[in-house]
Design a protein around this motif. Structure first.
Motif, PDB file in Angstrom:
ATOM      1  N   ASN A 123      -3.642   5.449   9.008  1.00  0.00           N
ATOM      2  CA  ASN A 123      -2.469   4.941   9.733  1.00  0.00           C
ATOM      3  C   ASN A 123      -2.762   3.763  10.642  1.00  0.00           C
ATOM      4  O   ASN A 123      -1.850   3.002  10.969  1.00  0.00           O
ATOM      5  CB  ASN A 123      -1.849   6.053  10.585  1.00  0.00           C
ATOM      6  CG  ASN A 123      -1.265   7.178   9.760  1.00  0.00           C
ATOM      7  OD1 ASN A 123      -1.151   7.082   8.540  1.00  0.00           O
ATOM      8  ND2 ASN A 123      -0.901   8.257  10.418  1.00  0.00           N
ATOM      9  N   ALA A 154       4.527  -3.569   8.532  1.00  0.00           N
ATOM     10  CA  ALA A 154       3.943  -2.222   8.527  1.00  0.00           C
ATOM     11  C   ALA A 154       5.046  -1.197   8.687  1.00  0.00           C
ATOM     12  O   ALA A 154       5.946  -1.360   9.521  1.00  0.00           O
ATOM     13  CB  ALA A 154       2.919  -2.075   9.653  1.00  0.00           C
ATOM     14  N   LEU A 214      -7.473   4.791   1.271  1.00  0.00           N
ATOM     15  CA  LEU A 214      -7.516   4.096   2.555  1.00  0.00           C
ATOM     16  C   LEU A 214      -8.223   4.884   3.647  1.00  0.00           C
ATOM     17  O   LEU A 214      -8.461   4.347   4.732  1.00  0.00           O
ATOM     18  CB  LEU A 214      -6.096   3.746   3.006  1.00  0.00           C
ATOM     19  CG  LEU A 214      -5.345   2.737   2.127  1.00  0.00           C
ATOM     20  CD1 LEU A 214      -3.964   2.460   2.697  1.00  0.00           C
ATOM     21  CD2 LEU A 214      -6.125   1.438   1.982  1.00  0.00           C
ATOM     22  N   ASN A 265       1.956  -2.933   4.708  1.00  0.00           N
ATOM     23  CA  ASN A 265       1.143  -1.758   5.003  1.00  0.00           C
ATOM     24  C   ASN A 265       2.074  -0.556   5.120  1.00  0.00           C
ATOM     25  O   ASN A 265       2.604  -0.258   6.193  1.00  0.00           O
ATOM     26  CB  ASN A 265       0.379  -1.962   6.316  1.00  0.00           C
ATOM     27  CG  ASN A 265      -0.807  -2.876   6.149  1.00  0.00           C
ATOM     28  OD1 ASN A 265      -1.739  -2.573   5.416  1.00  0.00           O
ATOM     29  ND2 ASN A 265      -0.766  -4.008   6.819  1.00  0.00           N
ATOM     30  N   ASN A 266       2.256   0.126   4.007  1.00  0.00           N
ATOM     31  CA  ASN A 266       3.203   1.234   3.978  1.00  0.00           C
ATOM     32  C   ASN A 266       2.517   2.597   3.951  1.00  0.00           C
ATOM     33  O   ASN A 266       3.089   3.586   4.391  1.00  0.00           O
ATOM     34  CB  ASN A 266       4.115   1.094   2.761  1.00  0.00           C
ATOM     35  CG  ASN A 266       4.940   2.332   2.520  1.00  0.00           C
ATOM     36  OD1 ASN A 266       5.853   2.645   3.268  1.00  0.00           O
ATOM     37  ND2 ASN A 266       4.589   3.082   1.477  1.00  0.00           N
ATOM     38  N   MET A 317       3.688 -10.184   7.233  1.00  0.00           N
ATOM     39  CA  MET A 317       3.032  -8.880   7.210  1.00  0.00           C
ATOM     40  C   MET A 317       3.976  -7.868   7.832  1.00  0.00           C
ATOM     41  O   MET A 317       4.504  -8.089   8.925  1.00  0.00           O
ATOM     42  CB  MET A 317       1.718  -8.909   7.993  1.00  0.00           C
ATOM     43  CG  MET A 317       0.731  -9.963   7.539  1.00  0.00           C
ATOM     44  SD  MET A 317      -0.835  -9.826   8.446  1.00  0.00           S
ATOM     45  CE  MET A 317      -1.364 -11.545   8.458  1.00  0.00           C
ATOM     46  N   LEU A 325      -0.874   1.439  16.164  1.00  0.00           N
ATOM     47  CA  LEU A 325      -0.385   0.430  15.228  1.00  0.00           C
ATOM     48  C   LEU A 325       0.717  -0.407  15.863  1.00  0.00           C
ATOM     49  O   LEU A 325       0.757  -1.636  15.709  1.00  0.00           O
ATOM     50  CB  LEU A 325       0.125   1.107  13.961  1.00  0.00           C
ATOM     51  CG  LEU A 325       0.608   0.188  12.838  1.00  0.00           C
ATOM     52  CD1 LEU A 325      -0.477  -0.793  12.414  1.00  0.00           C
ATOM     53  CD2 LEU A 325       1.088   1.013  11.646  1.00  0.00           C
ATOM     54  N   THR A 337       0.842  -1.194   0.000  1.00  0.00           N
ATOM     55  CA  THR A 337       0.000   0.000   0.000  1.00  0.00           C
ATOM     56  C   THR A 337       0.881   1.249   0.000  1.00  0.00           C
ATOM     57  O   THR A 337       2.043   1.200   0.397  1.00  0.00           O
ATOM     58  CB  THR A 337      -0.945   0.038   1.215  1.00  0.00           C
ATOM     59  OG1 THR A 337      -0.182   0.238   2.408  1.00  0.00           O
ATOM     60  CG2 THR A 337      -1.754  -1.249   1.318  1.00  0.00           C
ATOM     61  N   LEU A 360      -6.662  -4.690   6.820  1.00  0.00           N
ATOM     62  CA  LEU A 360      -6.007  -5.476   5.775  1.00  0.00           C
ATOM     63  C   LEU A 360      -5.297  -6.697   6.366  1.00  0.00           C
ATOM     64  O   LEU A 360      -5.332  -7.785   5.782  1.00  0.00           O
ATOM     65  CB  LEU A 360      -5.010  -4.604   5.008  1.00  0.00           C
ATOM     66  CG  LEU A 360      -5.640  -3.537   4.107  1.00  0.00           C
ATOM     67  CD1 LEU A 360      -4.578  -2.586   3.575  1.00  0.00           C
ATOM     68  CD2 LEU A 360      -6.381  -4.195   2.945  1.00  0.00           C
ATOM     69  N   MET A 361      -4.658  -6.526   7.512  1.00  0.00           N
ATOM     70  CA  MET A 361      -4.012  -7.675   8.147  1.00  0.00           C
ATOM     71  C   MET A 361      -5.035  -8.718   8.568  1.00  0.00           C
ATOM     72  O   MET A 361      -4.798  -9.918   8.437  1.00  0.00           O
ATOM     73  CB  MET A 361      -3.151  -7.207   9.326  1.00  0.00           C
ATOM     74  CG  MET A 361      -1.854  -6.539   8.895  1.00  0.00           C
ATOM     75  SD  MET A 361      -0.726  -6.112  10.256  1.00  0.00           S
ATOM     76  CE  MET A 361      -1.375  -4.511  10.737  1.00  0.00           C
ATOM     77  N   PRO A 386      -4.623  -0.479   7.998  1.00  0.00           N
ATOM     78  CA  PRO A 386      -3.687  -1.604   8.087  1.00  0.00           C
ATOM     79  C   PRO A 386      -4.191  -2.748   8.961  1.00  0.00           C
ATOM     80  O   PRO A 386      -3.971  -3.915   8.642  1.00  0.00           O
ATOM     81  CB  PRO A 386      -2.411  -0.978   8.664  1.00  0.00           C
ATOM     82  CG  PRO A 386      -2.789   0.359   9.169  1.00  0.00           C
ATOM     83  CD  PRO A 386      -3.979   0.787   8.379  1.00  0.00           C
TER      84      PRO A 386
END
Length: 269
Positions: free
Chosen positions: A105, A130, A55, A80-81, A128, A153, A6, A112-113, A109
């Motif tokens: 942020n 991030a 997002l 997840n960038n 995974m 996060l 991402t 998605l995870m 993520p």
């Protein structure tokens, strides 16, 4: 091997895409702006799949999750960038800006995870990663909402790492200091924290290398550079010490900011 990235249209995301492409990976690149993805794809050896997704929109995120579960059950790596960081005092920022930090942020993520976890568990492998930030360890004035999202996060990754290890799935966070990207350029010129410039400013390629290390090792936290994390983790443990030491730190950081601006050739109004 297949990886989804991402924020692939930005500086760090593009560097990660190039690093994975050099390894011969098949890529699924995600960004809000299709034009940015086209530019990144043009520099890759293997044509990637490109998916446009905002997002900050929960509807867009759900469509992306559906596409991943439907079309990419063989996904080996999720990166997840994507991220947002707009400096400013909480009282001065619009609520919409505060919400976007939390959506992009943190919530996106995590969602998605959660979406890829079942398929990786079923296969007994996967990774995974991030892109977090040292802002997920130390919180400073005018970055409160950014740090709130990154603290969240980091906390999620710590617990999720333990859950997924039992299934052979790696979960990692990459914690860069300041990185030479448009986001940092904006902060340098528009009132961002001068503490970004106390230490060496890293390159997107530095972060990409750390991301590859995370994929390979599965280490929970990787710092870029490690030296910058020492001060951040110290103040993270003793946050009450930030205020009395902040004036001295800001003087050092301001000198670094001016040197960075001069080196980049930016004009200061």
């Amino acid at each position: 091997m297949k990886a989804l990235v991402t924020g692939a249209g930005g500086g760090i995301g593009a560097a990660i895409a190039r690093a994975l492409d050099a390894r011969g990976w098949r890529l699924v690149l995600v960004d809000r702006e299709a034009g940015l993805l086209d530019a990144v794809a043009a520099g890759l050896k293997t044509p990637p799949e490109k998916l446009a997704c905002d997002l900050s929109s929960r509807e867009d995120v759900e469509r992306l999750c559906t596409a991943i579960m439907r079309d990419h059950a063989d996904l080996d790596v999720l990166i997840n960038n994507a991220g947002i960081g707009i400096p400013g005092a909480v009282a001065d920022l619009d609520q919409e800006v505060l919400d976007r930090h939390l959506e992009i942020n943190l919530r996106a993520p995590v969602r998605l995870m959660r979406a890829v976890a079942p398929q990786m568990i079923a296969r007994g492998k996967g990774a995974m990663v991030a892109t977090v930030s040292l802002g997920g360890i130390i919180s400073l004035k005018d970055s409160a909402i950014y740090s709130a999202s990154k603290f969240g996060l980091r906390g999620f990754l710590a617990g999720f790492h333990q859950e997924m290890a039992a299934h052979g799935v790696k979960v990692s966070g990459v914690y860069p200091a300041a990185v030479d990207t448009p986001m940092l350029h904006h902060e340098a010129l528009h009132g961002g924290s001068v503490l970004n410039f106390i230490d060496k400013v890293m390159t997107p390629e530095d972060v990409a290398a750390a991301t590859l290390k995370a994929i390979d090792s599965g280490k929970l936290e990787i710092y870029v550079p490690w030296s910058a994390s020492i001060l951040a983790r110290f103040f993270g443990a003793f946050p009450w010490m930030i205020r009395p030491l902040l004036p001295t730190m800001e003087k050092i950081g301001e000198k670094g900011r001016l040197k960075f601006i001069a080196r980049k050739g930016f004009s200061v109004e």
